[in-house]
Design a protein around this motif. Structure first.
Motif, PDB file in Angstrom:
ATOM      1  N   TYR A 208      17.703  15.196   5.850  1.00 39.23           N
ATOM      2  CA  TYR A 208      16.608  15.685   6.683  1.00 39.23           C
ATOM      3  C   TYR A 208      17.070  15.887   8.130  1.00 39.23           C
TER       4      TYR A 208
ATOM      5  N   THR B  40      15.070  21.369   3.675  1.00 40.30           N
ATOM      6  CA  THR B  40      15.554  20.568   2.549  1.00 40.30           C
ATOM      7  C   THR B  40      14.449  20.272   1.532  1.00 40.30           C
TER       8      THR B  40
ATOM      9  N   SER C 242      10.263  13.760  -1.130  1.00 38.30           N
ATOM     10  CA  SER C 242      10.738  15.050  -1.628  1.00 38.30           C
ATOM     11  C   SER C 242       9.860  15.429  -2.817  1.00 38.30           C
TER      12      SER C 242
END
Length: 326
Positions: free
Chosen positions: A45, A52, A11
């Motif tokens: 996810y 996301t 991320s």
């Protein structure tokens, strides 16, 4: 399913890079080390995809198993890397152990407790370590590390007790190759080793020989005893059958290739543990020979001449010394 599986999930602030070699991997460690965050990222996810802000790259699909409907969920999961977060009590149940046998998935289980109903390897128990940020713009990098090190060496050089996991062929071999001043004891199963160590009154050094491929559930308790008693050491080959196969007595090039990269050959749908695979491999390859192998009782051929010596050469030199064999 078989093979080595690579996972990269990232991320804006976190990055996990991991490699899985067997069908059961255990993630342990204290809180705030990122284990649950990893599972949450995979779940998020799967639910919402790239929206996301999470990027996931893996050799196979990643799934999360959770809650009271885990059995129904599992029935729809195939050829996947399945994550189970701590708090899901079903992982300790025999029903779960039975359910995953014969499935074609790899399982990554987050837990602080040992799971005695599953045969997992001491080499596949990991913690998660953070390497910090590369820079202000880059995410915190997480990777796995093995909690338990290499237990294929022995440092004792004095007379010892030998505590062998089983009462079958492995015990037959070690009890017969040891000299008379070495007491060789069968634990009658890996689950009994901790209790034997706790009750041990002798001050003699002890070397424990067990199948590393399925000893993971018992490792933590035994390790704690080892920390308190430096005279206790472990020798954990994959299995006794692996020792014989690795010795080269069968002179089989295909076996050499398998031993070089077991992950590429061991199908988790057929074999819940590598120990079972190596038993099958040795049994099948010797079935029609004078070295016919039986797990329940050792064929005397393995104690004779060159075959015996080849197997002994696989052992660490220090272990051969404590056995008083050349």
């Amino acid at each position: 399913m078989h093979g080595v599986i690579h996972l990269l999930i990232q991320s804006a602030h976190l990055k996990y890079e991991m490699t899985f070699y067997r069908n059961i991997t255990i993630l342990k460690g204290d809180s705030a080390t990122g284990k649950t965050t990893l599972v949450d990222m995979i779940q998020e996810y799967n639910l919402n995809g790239a929206d996301t802000g999470i990027n996931l790259s893996c050799d196979v699909p990643c799934r999360v198993l959770a809650g009271n409907t885990w059995m129904e969920q599992l029935n729809g999961i195939h050829k996947s890397l399945v994550f189970i977060d701590e708090g899901n009590r079903f992982v300790a149940q025999q029903e779960f152990a039975r359910a995953i046998q014969g499935t074609d998935n790899y399982y990554v289980i987050v837990t602080r407790e040992s799971i005695s109903n599953l045969p997992y390897s001491v080499t596949e128990i990991y913690g998660i370590r953070s390497a910090g940020k590369y820079s202000v713009q880059e995410p915190v990098y997480h990777h796995m590390y093995r909690i338990y090190g290499d237990y294929n060496s022995v440092d004792l050089n004095e007379t010892v007790n030998l505590l062998v996991e089983d009462s079958n062929s492995g015990y037959d071999f070690f009890s017969k190759v040891s000299s008379k001043d070495v007491e060789c004891i069968s634990a009658q199963g890996a689950g009994n080793i901790f209790g034997i160590l706790q009750a041990k009154s002798s001050k003699a050094n002890t070397v424990i020989i067990a199948d590393g491929a399925a000893f993971g559930a018992y490792m933590e308790k035994v390790y704690q005893v080892m920390l308190r008693n430096k005279g206790i050491q472990l020798y954990l080959p994959e299995s006794f059958e692996w020792l014989i196969l690795s010795s080269g007595v069968l002179r089989d090039k295909e076996i050499e290739d398998i031993l070089e990269n077991p992950s590429d050959y061991i199908d988790c749908e057929t074999y819940i543990s590598w120990e079972r695979y190596f038993t099958h491999l040795l049994t099948s390859r010797t079935a029609d020979t004078y070295m016919r192998y039986s797990k329940s009782k050792l064929n005397p051929a393995f104690l004779q001449g060159k075959i015996r010596e080849q197997i002994l050469r696989i052992l660490p030199e220090t272990l051969r010394n404590v056995l008083r064999v050349k």
